[in-house]
Design an enzyme around this catalytic site. Structure first.
Site, PDB file in Angstrom:
ATOM      1  N   SER A  81       0.892  -3.800   5.177  1.00  0.00           N
ATOM      2  CA  SER A  81       1.631  -3.892   6.573  1.00  0.00           C
ATOM      3  C   SER A  81       2.129  -2.686   7.183  1.00  0.00           C
ATOM      4  O   SER A  81       3.084  -2.119   6.661  1.00  0.00           O
ATOM      5  CB  SER A  81       2.583  -5.078   6.868  1.00  0.00           C
ATOM      6  OG  SER A  81       3.194  -4.918   7.898  1.00  0.00           O
TER       7      SER A  81
ATOM      8  N   GLU B 216       8.830  12.568  -4.776  1.00  0.00           N
ATOM      9  CA  GLU B 216       8.179  13.657  -4.568  1.00  0.00           C
ATOM     10  C   GLU B 216       8.148  14.478  -6.080  1.00  0.00           C
ATOM     11  O   GLU B 216       7.005  15.277  -6.238  1.00  0.00           O
ATOM     12  CB  GLU B 216       8.699  14.724  -3.755  1.00  0.00           C
ATOM     13  CG  GLU B 216       8.740  13.938  -2.135  1.00  0.00           C
ATOM     14  CD  GLU B 216       9.044  14.674  -0.933  1.00  0.00           C
ATOM     15  OE1 GLU B 216      10.207  15.379  -1.546  1.00  0.00           O
ATOM     16  OE2 GLU B 216       8.453  14.587  -0.081  1.00  0.00           O
TER      17      GLU B 216
ATOM     18  N   GLU C 194      15.557  11.872 -12.993  1.00  0.00           N
ATOM     19  CA  GLU C 194      14.639  12.486 -13.997  1.00  0.00           C
ATOM     20  C   GLU C 194      13.220  12.164 -13.592  1.00  0.00           C
ATOM     21  O   GLU C 194      12.124  12.080 -14.220  1.00  0.00           O
ATOM     22  CB  GLU C 194      14.755  11.988 -15.546  1.00  0.00           C
ATOM     23  CG  GLU C 194      16.223  12.506 -16.186  1.00  0.00           C
ATOM     24  CD  GLU C 194      15.700  14.054 -16.619  1.00  0.00           C
ATOM     25  OE1 GLU C 194      14.660  14.378 -16.738  1.00  0.00           O
ATOM     26  OE2 GLU C 194      16.726  14.800 -17.232  1.00  0.00           O
TER      27      GLU C 194
ATOM     28  N   ILE D  35       8.255   3.492   1.570  1.00  0.00           N
ATOM     29  CA  ILE D  35       9.363   4.009   1.530  1.00  0.00           C
ATOM     30  C   ILE D  35       9.230   5.834   1.783  1.00  0.00           C
ATOM     31  O   ILE D  35      10.288   6.096   2.376  1.00  0.00           O
ATOM     32  CB  ILE D  35       9.890   3.755  -0.010  1.00  0.00           C
ATOM     33  CG1 ILE D  35      11.536   4.431   0.286  1.00  0.00           C
ATOM     34  CG2 ILE D  35       9.177   4.395  -1.099  1.00  0.00           C
ATOM     35  CD1 ILE D  35      12.415   3.615  -0.717  1.00  0.00           C
TER      36      ILE D  35
ATOM     37  N   LYS E  62       5.765  21.791 -11.148  1.00  0.00           N
ATOM     38  CA  LYS E  62       7.023  21.534 -11.626  1.00  0.00           C
ATOM     39  C   LYS E  62       7.066  21.699 -13.131  1.00  0.00           C
ATOM     40  O   LYS E  62       6.496  21.233 -13.798  1.00  0.00           O
ATOM     41  CB  LYS E  62       7.323  19.939 -11.291  1.00  0.00           C
ATOM     42  CG  LYS E  62       8.758  19.844 -12.137  1.00  0.00           C
ATOM     43  CD  LYS E  62       9.150  18.096 -11.696  1.00  0.00           C
ATOM     44  CE  LYS E  62      10.187  17.942 -12.429  1.00  0.00           C
ATOM     45  NZ  LYS E  62      10.725  16.450 -12.554  1.00  0.00           N
TER      46      LYS E  62
ATOM     47  N   GLY F 242       0.813  -1.202   0.040  1.00  0.00           N
ATOM     48  CA  GLY F 242       0.002  -0.092   0.055  1.00  0.00           C
ATOM     49  C   GLY F 242       0.774   1.224  -0.127  1.00  0.00           C
ATOM     50  O   GLY F 242       0.571   2.218   0.640  1.00  0.00           O
TER      51      GLY F 242
ATOM     52  N   THR G 211       2.997   4.136  -2.748  1.00  0.00           N
ATOM     53  CA  THR G 211       2.387   4.825  -3.800  1.00  0.00           C
ATOM     54  C   THR G 211       1.846   3.905  -5.162  1.00  0.00           C
ATOM     55  O   THR G 211       0.995   3.993  -5.509  1.00  0.00           O
ATOM     56  CB  THR G 211       3.502   5.936  -4.375  1.00  0.00           C
ATOM     57  OG1 THR G 211       4.053   6.382  -3.363  1.00  0.00           O
ATOM     58  CG2 THR G 211       2.889   6.832  -5.308  1.00  0.00           C
TER      59      THR G 211
END
Ligand SMILES: Cc1cc2nc3c(=O)[nH]c(=O)nc-3n(C[C@H](O)[C@H](O)[C@H](O)COP(=O)(O)OP(=O)(O)OC[C@H]3O[C@@H](n4cnc5c(N)ncnc54)[C@H](O)[C@@H]3O)c2cc1C
Length: 497
Positions: free
Chosen positions: A39, A49, A340, A45, A78, A13, A15
């Protein structure tokens, strides 16, 4: 042969897990039942971003409201990445999502610019790029334009953990079931080798017809249970660790990512609405973790908001991204350093590919082979584009840069460089997500000046050529006065809806 897919299980669960759950449920709706297992003891992680423009389409397909998305994920706009000290210390260039000049059949704008340079013009190619002009000025607006010359391609910086949670709400509302629990065992069917059942720490069992492995770099199903093997690209991309830390926001939120090269790696700075994301990607041969922390913390420019976190990684990809009844999405499928900002895009693209080749009537070799062929090419082209940045350096102030500058690289990179260097021509490969304009900006930014240009650029007289450049520049500048500061845009746009 396997039967119809009725129940699909997503493992993880982060991204990847929630993006997969959201899009699959949105598109496949009642055709499949979806359960996601994660879990909280393991966690996610929690970095990642910066994105590239196709994410806007992903959100659109989900039907997300852009203003709500910006608010919920503390996102900023961005327009580009600014590369600093990459070619040489003190040098910098932008890789924008825009394109310089005005597109023209057969002969890209840069050919006209190259001819003008040969005649003594001193303008920069980026002077003709609205993304660059806005990035430098710290501005942004969603321009409603009827002439593509003013189109601004953009992506987002966002808090990836918040994005995951936002998509979780979305997916659960559509009917995705979430199960909290630690998977301890993966049972395979003795005959087919397909994954059959997951057993959780508390003894509960979860079965499915098809599994999407979003378990992160541990690759619980694809690597550990199915043992697909890993292709390591560490000889081209030397960085094998990252250290990340958030810091206080600056007074102004820049509409671009910064990538700052150091002797043993490079540092990212990603401006969000509420803080900056920072990290150093480095080679453990060049820096110890303590040295890396010193480099990172010494270059923050605003107060750190927590202790830095070290993240080891292995560059490469799992040899088969689809094997048996498991597709790997996210870090379980491989990893390329975030130079990138391509990992979240690879998640998006893997889900779209899975939908395209979805095994409604059961897993077939033809589907698996095509899925794997496309995934491999996509990974390899991104890898090549990242290698390009290292190969074209002029730095020789550390063993790290001396190695990357002189290393042998995949042949197609050398071919692209030589073609551009001698003729100014660019090529676009199928499944390469980076367009000609991206290769152009990085090659030019890192010091390759084309020795020639397309003959069509000679059809203008010298005066016509000068006028063309002046007019293009003025046209690009035209909307600048009406475009607000980036922060002003964020404030107005997220408040007004
Ligand atoms: C240093 C760094 C910087 C990055 N920067 C960018 C960036 O700027 N842009 C970008 O696009 N990408 C970036 N990425 C990549 C990005 O972070 C990931 O692609 C993205 O977060 C997806 O991660 P994931 O969901 O695959 O894995 P994770 O976030 O690790 O999630 C794994 C999930 O699996 C679950 N899980 C694992 N094992 C078990 C088990 N046994 N039982 C139950 N559940 C389990 C965990 O609980 C968790 O929910 C970066 C990555 C790194 C390392």
């Amino acid at each position: 042969m396997q039967d119809t897919i009725k129940k699909l299980v997503i493992v993880g669960g982060g991204t990847a897990g929630w993006m997969t759950a959201a899009l699959l449920k949105r598109v496949l709706a009642h055709a499949v039942d979806i359960e996601l297992v994660e879990s909280s003891d393991i966690g996610i992680i929690g970095v990642g971003e910066a994105t590239i423009p196709p994410i806007e389409l992903f959100n659109k397909v989900l039907g997300l409201d852009e203003a709500e998305f910006l608010r919920e994920t503390k996102a900023s706009i961005k327009l580009a990445i600014r590369f600093e000290n990459w070619r040489a210390q003190g040098e910098r260039y932008y890789h924008t999502f825009g394109a310089p000049g005005r597109s023209q059949a057969f002969c890209h704008f840069h050919h006209f610019w190259t001819r003008a340079q040969q005649l003594g013009d001193t303008s920069s190619l980026w002077d003709y790029d609205l993304n660059y002009l806005c990035a430098e000025a710290g501005k942004f607006a969603k321009l409603e334009v009827n002439d593509p010359v003013w189109e601004m391609q953009y992506a987002y910086h966002f808090d990836a953990s918040l994005y995951g949670q936002y998509l979780r709400k979305y997916a659960e509302k559509l009917g995705v079931r979430r199960t909290e629990g630690m998977i301890e065992d993966v049972a395979l069917d003795a005959q087919s080798g397909f994954v059959e059942t997951l057993t959780l720490k508390d003894g509960r069992q979860i079965s499915g017809d098809f599994f999407v492995d979003c378990s992160g770099s541990r690759g619980l199903l694809i690597g550990q249970a199915l043992k697909t093997g890993y292709e390591d690209w560490g000889h081209w991309l030397l960085c094998d660790r990252a250290i990340a830390v958030p810091s206080e926001r600056f007074e102004k939120t820049l509409p671009f990512t910064r990538s700052i090269a150091h002797p043993g790696g490079w540092q990212w700075r990603i401006p969000l609405q509420h803080r900056n994301g920072n990290g150093l990607v480095y080679s453990s041969k060049q820096y110890s973790d303590d040295e890396a922390a010193d480099v990172l913390l010494g270059n923050l420019e605003s107060e750190a908001l927590s202790d830095p976190k070290v993240i080891p990684f292995r560059t490469g990809r799992t040899k088969k991204q689809w094997h048996k009844n498991v597709v790997a999405v996210g870090l379980s499928s491989g990893f390329l350093e975030p130079l990138e900002s391509t990992s979240i895009h690879l998640i998006q693209s893997a889900i779209v590919r899975l939908i395209t080749f979805f095994p409604h009537a059961g897993v077939r070799d033809e589907l698996v082979d095509e899925y794997n062929r496309q995934s491999r090419l996509e990974f390899e082209y991104i890898r090549d584009f990242i290698i390009l940045h290292y190969k074209l350096t002029e730095r020789d102030d550390s063993e790290f840069w001396r190695y990357t500058k002189s290393m042998d690289v995949p042949e197609r990179i050398t071919e692209k460089i030589e073609l551009f260097r001698s003729t100014g021509a660019l090529t676009k490969e199928n499944f390469d997500i980076f367009l000609e304009s991206s290769w152009l900006q990085v090659m030019l930014g890192q010091g390759i000046m084309p020795g020639d240009y397309h003959p069509l650029a000679d059809t203008l007289s010298e005066k016509q050529l000068r006028d063309k450049l002046t007019n293009t520049r003025q046209t690009k500048m035209q909307p600048m006065d009406q475009i607000p500061a980036h922060d002003e845009f964020l404030e107005m746009f997220t408040r007004s809806r």
